[in-house]
Write a protein that holds these residues in place. Structure first.
Motif, PDB file in Angstrom:
ATOM      1  N   ASN A 144      -2.584  -3.006   8.280  1.00 28.52           N
ATOM      2  CA  ASN A 144      -1.985  -2.313   8.172  1.00 28.52           C
ATOM      3  C   ASN A 144      -1.583  -1.682   6.396  1.00 28.52           C
ATOM      4  OD1 ASN A 144       1.162  -0.414   7.358  1.00 28.52           O
ATOM      5  ND2 ASN A 144       0.130  -0.380  10.087  1.00 28.52           N
ATOM      6  N   ILE A 145      -1.772  -0.480   6.092  1.00 24.76           N
ATOM      7  CA  ILE A 145      -1.770   0.251   5.056  1.00 24.76           C
ATOM      8  C   ILE A 145      -1.175   1.411   4.865  1.00 24.76           C
ATOM      9  CG2 ILE A 145      -2.866   0.240   2.716  1.00 24.76           C
ATOM     10  CD1 ILE A 145      -5.610  -1.433   3.432  1.00 24.76           C
ATOM     11  N   ALA A 146       0.036   1.184   3.753  1.00 24.08           N
ATOM     12  CA  ALA A 146       0.968   2.373   3.935  1.00 24.08           C
ATOM     13  C   ALA A 146       1.556   2.925   2.919  1.00 24.08           C
ATOM     14  CB  ALA A 146       1.939   2.522   5.289  1.00 24.08           C
ATOM     15  N   VAL A 147       1.303   3.910   2.766  1.00 22.80           N
ATOM     16  CA  VAL A 147       2.743   4.251   1.463  1.00 22.80           C
ATOM     17  C   VAL A 147       3.039   5.560   1.884  1.00 22.80           C
ATOM     18  CG1 VAL A 147       2.241   6.070  -0.343  1.00 22.80           C
ATOM     19  CG2 VAL A 147       0.262   4.976   0.239  1.00 22.80           C
ATOM     20  N   GLU A 148       4.543   5.389   1.340  1.00 22.49           N
ATOM     21  CA  GLU A 148       6.325   5.755   1.453  1.00 22.49           C
ATOM     22  C   GLU A 148       6.209   6.619   0.720  1.00 22.49           C
ATOM     23  OE1 GLU A 148       8.646   2.951   2.452  1.00 22.49           O
ATOM     24  OE2 GLU A 148       7.353   2.460   4.029  1.00 22.49           O
ATOM     25  N   GLY A 149       7.304   7.707   0.833  1.00 23.19           N
ATOM     26  CA  GLY A 149       7.478   8.511  -0.462  1.00 23.19           C
ATOM     27  C   GLY A 149       8.939   9.589  -0.057  1.00 23.19           C
TER      28      GLY A 149
END
Length: 301
Positions: A120-125
């Protein structure tokens, strides 16, 4: 009738509220599997970087959250039944008025855990004090040693046997976008939309052989599916309807073989349903699905 014993460990580390790492390990043993195969080791590791807490980001005040996170882990699934690895007999089959018993299961002493390998790879903004926020997440899961009822020769007296057979892959992308439409001391109105794209594919089967199965919900036994290498995990299997004969109203079926009564759209069709070969008719998995969420809070209500 069944027991599970587990040992668990977890380690968490946080450095300066910027860098996080977590590791977990568990060892499980279950009576649903034979003594030689019942113990499984499962673990995971994950980490994240809180970018907006870096010194060089301090002056960019309109970014309230910027984080990258990733994880990888292995987990296991047990058979649904308690005795899949044991030969069982059922009584109630008398012969010449004498008590009788029959074998009721085909045992597999090598039955073991179904395992999944997850990435699982994620970017949060988040922006303007989380007035607007978003997450973009990629995931991949390889499931191996699948627990499946595998068709076997009926000479054995059974039509299937529970075994660890095959592999599937699920991967996709999930996106969330939301924000506060109204935010004040008395009223907060938040709304968000989500969208997901998932591809689920059979990657390996025992001997490369297809497995045909019926609707798992039991709602309609006429709905058949097929596991086939390189195809969807929910691929419809059946004969392909070609419409009706315009003059007689009789059903037509694409033959998908050398049989031919006539042609429709340049393809061979037959009048008799049984003269047509079964093929993959479609894929149950949608190309895109998602939802809309909203939340209203007023004076604590």
């Amino acid at each position: 009738e069944e027991g599970l014993l587990s040992a668990l460990a977890s380690l968490n580390y946080d450095y300066d509220s910027k860098y996080y790492i977590t590791g977990t390990f568990r060892r499980d043993g279950s009576s649903r599997l034979a003594p030689e195969t019942r113990w499984g080791d499962f673990w995971s590791v994950s980490g994240s970087w809180k970018i907006n807490n870096e010194e060089w980001m301090k002056d960019i005040d309109w970014i309230s959250n910027l984080r990258i996170r990733a994880s990888y882990g292995i987990n296991g699934t047990l058979p649904s039944g308690n005795y899949g690895w044991r030969s069982l007999a059922s009584f109630g089959s008398p012969y010449n008025e004498n008590p009788g018993a029959l074998l009721s299961t085909v045992a597999d002493a090598n039955l073991s855990w179904e395992t999944s390998y997850n990435t699982n790879i994620a970017v949060e903004g988040g922006f303007w004090d989380q007035r607007l926020y978003t997450t973009i997440e990629f995931f991949n899961r390889d499931s191996k040693d699948l627990l499946q009822d595998v068709p076997i020769s009926t000479i054995t007296g059974f039509s299937s046997s529970l075994q660890n057979v095959g592999e599937i892959n699920n991967k996709g992308l999930e996106i969330e976008l939301g924000g506060d439409i109204i935010r004040n001391e008395e009223l907060t109105w938040d709304a968000s939309i989500t969208a997901s794209m998932i591809k689920s594919e059979v990657t390996k089967l025992y001997g490369g052989q297809d497995i045909i199965w019926s609707d798992p919900t039991g709602g309609d036994a006429r709905a058949y599916f097929i596991y086939r290498e390189g195809e969807s995990t929910l691929a419809f299997w059946g004969r392909e309807w070609a419409g009706v004969d315009k003059e007689t109203g009789v059903n037509l079926w694409y033959s998908n073989n050398d049989n031919e009564d006539t042609k429709v759209n340049g393809r061979s069709v037959v009048y008799d349903y049984s003269d047509a070969d079964e093929v993959i008719l479609g894929n149950v998995h949608p190309s895109l699905f998602g939802g809309f969420n909203t939340d209203i809070e007023w004076k604590g209500l």
